[in-house]
Enzyme design. Structure first.
Site, mmCIF file in Angstrom:
data_model
loop_
_atom_site.group_PDB
_atom_site.id
_atom_site.type_symbol
_atom_site.label_atom_id
_atom_site.label_comp_id
_atom_site.label_asym_id
_atom_site.label_seq_id
_atom_site.Cartn_x
_atom_site.Cartn_y
_atom_site.Cartn_z
ATOM 1 N N LYS A 11 32.007 0.657 7.294
ATOM 2 C CA LYS A 11 33.181 0.043 6.665
ATOM 3 C C LYS A 11 33.331 -1.427 7.097
ATOM 4 O O LYS A 11 32.651 -1.881 8.020
ATOM 5 C CB LYS A 11 34.421 0.876 7.027
ATOM 6 C CG LYS A 11 34.366 2.311 6.481
ATOM 7 C CD LYS A 11 35.656 3.074 6.784
ATOM 8 C CE LYS A 11 35.604 4.483 6.226
ATOM 9 N NZ LYS A 11 36.892 5.215 6.427
ATOM 10 N N TYR A 51 37.386 6.032 -3.898
ATOM 11 C CA TYR A 51 38.318 6.912 -3.183
ATOM 12 C C TYR A 51 39.327 7.585 -4.123
ATOM 13 O O TYR A 51 40.392 8.015 -3.686
ATOM 14 C CB TYR A 51 39.055 6.134 -2.091
ATOM 15 C CG TYR A 51 38.238 5.968 -0.818
ATOM 16 C CD1 TYR A 51 37.972 7.061 0.008
ATOM 17 C CD2 TYR A 51 37.761 4.722 -0.416
ATOM 18 C CE1 TYR A 51 37.236 6.927 1.178
ATOM 19 C CE2 TYR A 51 37.027 4.581 0.765
ATOM 20 C CZ TYR A 51 36.775 5.689 1.545
ATOM 21 O OH TYR A 51 36.054 5.554 2.714
ATOM 22 N N PHE A 59 48.016 7.072 2.150
ATOM 23 C CA PHE A 59 47.191 6.003 2.712
ATOM 24 C C PHE A 59 46.284 5.328 1.684
ATOM 25 O O PHE A 59 45.528 4.416 2.024
ATOM 26 C CB PHE A 59 46.351 6.537 3.882
ATOM 27 C CG PHE A 59 45.472 7.723 3.562
ATOM 28 C CD1 PHE A 59 44.236 7.552 2.953
ATOM 29 C CD2 PHE A 59 45.881 9.020 3.874
ATOM 30 C CE1 PHE A 59 43.421 8.640 2.665
ATOM 31 C CE2 PHE A 59 45.069 10.117 3.586
ATOM 32 C CZ PHE A 59 43.834 9.921 2.976
ATOM 33 N N ARG A 87 28.326 13.852 9.660
ATOM 34 C CA ARG A 87 29.742 14.063 10.006
ATOM 35 C C ARG A 87 29.903 14.279 11.511
ATOM 36 O O ARG A 87 30.859 13.794 12.114
ATOM 37 C CB ARG A 87 30.310 15.275 9.243
ATOM 38 C CG ARG A 87 30.341 15.156 7.720
ATOM 39 C CD ARG A 87 31.374 14.212 7.159
ATOM 40 N NE ARG A 87 32.704 14.403 7.661
ATOM 41 C CZ ARG A 87 33.793 13.820 7.128
ATOM 42 N NH1 ARG A 87 33.688 13.028 6.068
ATOM 43 N NH2 ARG A 87 34.971 14.006 7.645
ATOM 44 N N THR A 93 38.161 12.200 11.643
ATOM 45 C CA THR A 93 38.789 11.067 10.947
ATOM 46 C C THR A 93 39.661 10.247 11.885
ATOM 47 O O THR A 93 39.603 9.020 11.898
ATOM 48 C CB THR A 93 39.647 11.599 9.774
ATOM 49 O OG1 THR A 93 38.846 12.469 8.976
ATOM 50 C CG2 THR A 93 40.181 10.461 8.940
ATOM 51 N N ARG A 104 33.185 7.267 15.970
ATOM 52 C CA ARG A 104 34.607 6.936 15.898
ATOM 53 C C ARG A 104 35.259 6.971 17.282
ATOM 54 O O ARG A 104 36.082 6.108 17.610
ATOM 55 C CB ARG A 104 35.306 7.873 14.912
ATOM 56 C CG ARG A 104 34.997 7.497 13.447
ATOM 57 C CD ARG A 104 35.341 8.585 12.487
ATOM 58 N NE ARG A 104 35.361 8.125 11.086
ATOM 59 C CZ ARG A 104 35.502 8.939 10.051
ATOM 60 N NH1 ARG A 104 35.637 10.254 10.230
ATOM 61 N NH2 ARG A 104 35.515 8.448 8.819
ATOM 62 N N ASN A 114 38.129 3.099 10.764
ATOM 63 C CA ASN A 114 37.385 4.032 11.621
ATOM 64 C C ASN A 114 35.880 3.950 11.413
ATOM 65 O O ASN A 114 35.158 4.925 11.563
ATOM 66 C CB ASN A 114 37.915 5.457 11.417
ATOM 67 C CG ASN A 114 37.819 5.918 9.970
ATOM 68 O OD1 ASN A 114 37.314 5.193 9.117
ATOM 69 N ND2 ASN A 114 38.275 7.123 9.690
ATOM 70 N N HIS A 117 32.055 5.950 6.838
ATOM 71 C CA HIS A 117 32.338 6.989 5.844
ATOM 72 C C HIS A 117 31.124 7.894 5.758
ATOM 73 O O HIS A 117 29.984 7.418 5.868
ATOM 74 C CB HIS A 117 32.584 6.369 4.464
ATOM 75 C CG HIS A 117 32.570 7.398 3.370
ATOM 76 N ND1 HIS A 117 33.692 8.116 3.033
ATOM 77 C CD2 HIS A 117 31.554 7.867 2.583
ATOM 78 C CE1 HIS A 117 33.371 8.988 2.070
ATOM 79 N NE2 HIS A 117 32.081 8.854 1.781
ATOM 80 N N GLU A 128 28.643 10.294 -4.693
ATOM 81 C CA GLU A 128 28.763 9.041 -3.934
ATOM 82 C C GLU A 128 27.429 8.285 -3.897
ATOM 83 O O GLU A 128 27.417 7.050 -3.922
ATOM 84 C CB GLU A 128 29.278 9.339 -2.530
ATOM 85 C CG GLU A 128 30.724 9.810 -2.546
ATOM 86 C CD GLU A 128 31.254 10.223 -1.190
ATOM 87 O OE1 GLU A 128 32.452 10.593 -1.114
ATOM 88 O OE2 GLU A 128 30.507 10.178 -0.189
HETATM 89 N N1 UDP Z 1 42.740 7.631 6.290
HETATM 90 C C1 UDP Z 1 43.894 6.986 6.725
HETATM 91 N N2 UDP Z 1 44.949 7.753 7.166
HETATM 92 C C2 UDP Z 1 44.903 9.109 7.181
HETATM 93 C C3 UDP Z 1 43.761 9.754 6.718
HETATM 94 C C4 UDP Z 1 42.690 8.996 6.271
HETATM 95 O O1 UDP Z 1 43.956 5.762 6.727
HETATM 96 O O2 UDP Z 1 45.886 9.734 7.582
HETATM 97 C C5 UDP Z 1 41.599 6.823 5.821
HETATM 98 C C6 UDP Z 1 40.468 6.752 6.845
HETATM 99 O O3 UDP Z 1 39.845 5.483 6.736
HETATM 100 C C7 UDP Z 1 39.546 7.861 6.349
HETATM 101 C C8 UDP Z 1 39.685 7.699 4.829
HETATM 102 O O4 UDP Z 1 41.058 7.405 4.655
HETATM 103 O O5 UDP Z 1 38.230 7.687 6.815
HETATM 104 C C9 UDP Z 1 39.308 8.896 4.000
HETATM 105 O O6 UDP Z 1 40.017 10.021 4.482
HETATM 106 P P1 UDP Z 1 39.293 11.417 4.668
HETATM 107 O O7 UDP Z 1 40.340 12.441 4.892
HETATM 108 O O8 UDP Z 1 38.325 11.644 3.556
HETATM 109 O O9 UDP Z 1 38.513 11.216 6.066
HETATM 110 P P2 UDP Z 1 36.941 11.091 6.381
HETATM 111 O O10 UDP Z 1 36.211 11.972 5.409
HETATM 112 O O11 UDP Z 1 36.577 9.635 6.255
HETATM 113 O O12 UDP Z 1 36.797 11.567 7.807
HETATM 114 MG MG MG Z 2 36.328 12.002 3.346
#
Ligand code: UDP
Ligand code: MG
Length: 139
Positions: A11, A51, A59, A87, A93, A104, A114, A117, A128
């Site tokens: 990111k 997204y 968010f 992952r 996350t 992370r 964070n 992705h 994707e």
């Molecule tokens: N995010 C955020 N606040 C939250 C949850 C997610 O800002 O409470 C952002 C964060 O950058 C995250 C992205 O939204 O990586 C996508 O969320 P997702 O739940 O898909 O998490 P990921 O798959 O990236 O772990």
């Molecule tokens: Mg995600």
């Protein structure tokens, strides 16, 4: 065990902080193969499209502005269970809940910013990957 491909992004925070090499080093050290790679500065509408699954979430607006705030590095990672391996290397996350030694946990200091992705399922990986790379761009 299944041979898979997954979509990873470093990111804007990871790129700005000079962590491209460190993130890629971890992927390669854990056996993930890079099958495509490019740097892109996503226009806001493209960040919104990427997204779109989160468009009802509180968010979403902030996230999409962040993701279009600077260049990102998109790549296809391939390997046995590549989706889950990636992952696991990323961590949860919320960096405060991420396991020690994950990307992370080691580098993120913000839930939104964070660093990385990673696709969360074979279906999202396929969509994707197609979002970023055409056939000619994949080895
Ligand atoms: N995010 C955020 N606040 C939250 C949850 C997610 O800002 O409470 C952002 C964060 O950058 C995250 C992205 O939204 O990586 C996508 O969320 P997702 O739940 O898909 O998490 P990921 O798959 O990236 O772990
Ligand atoms: Mg995600």
């Amino acid at each position: 065990m299944e041979w898979e491909q997954t979509l990873s992004m470093i990111k804007p925070d990871g790129v700005a902080r000079g962590l491209i090499g460190e993130v890629i080093r971890r992927f390669e050290a854990h056996g993930l193969k890079i099958r495509a790679l490019k740097m892109v500065h996503l226009p806001l509408d493209q960040a919104r499209a990427f997204y779109a699954v989160h468009k009802e979430r509180p968010f979403y607006v902030s996230l999409t502005h962040f993701m279009s705030s600077g260049p990102i590095v998109a790549m296809i990672l391939a390997g046995e269970n590549a989706i889950q391996v990636n992952r696991d290397l990323m961590g949860a996350t919320d960096y405060r809940q991420a396991a020690p030694g994950t990307i992370r946990a080691d580098f993120a200091r913000d839930v939104e910013q964070n660093l990385v992705h990673g696709s969360d399922s074979p279906e999202s990986a396929q969509a994707e990957i197609a979002f970023f790379f055409n056939e000619l761009e994949r080895v």
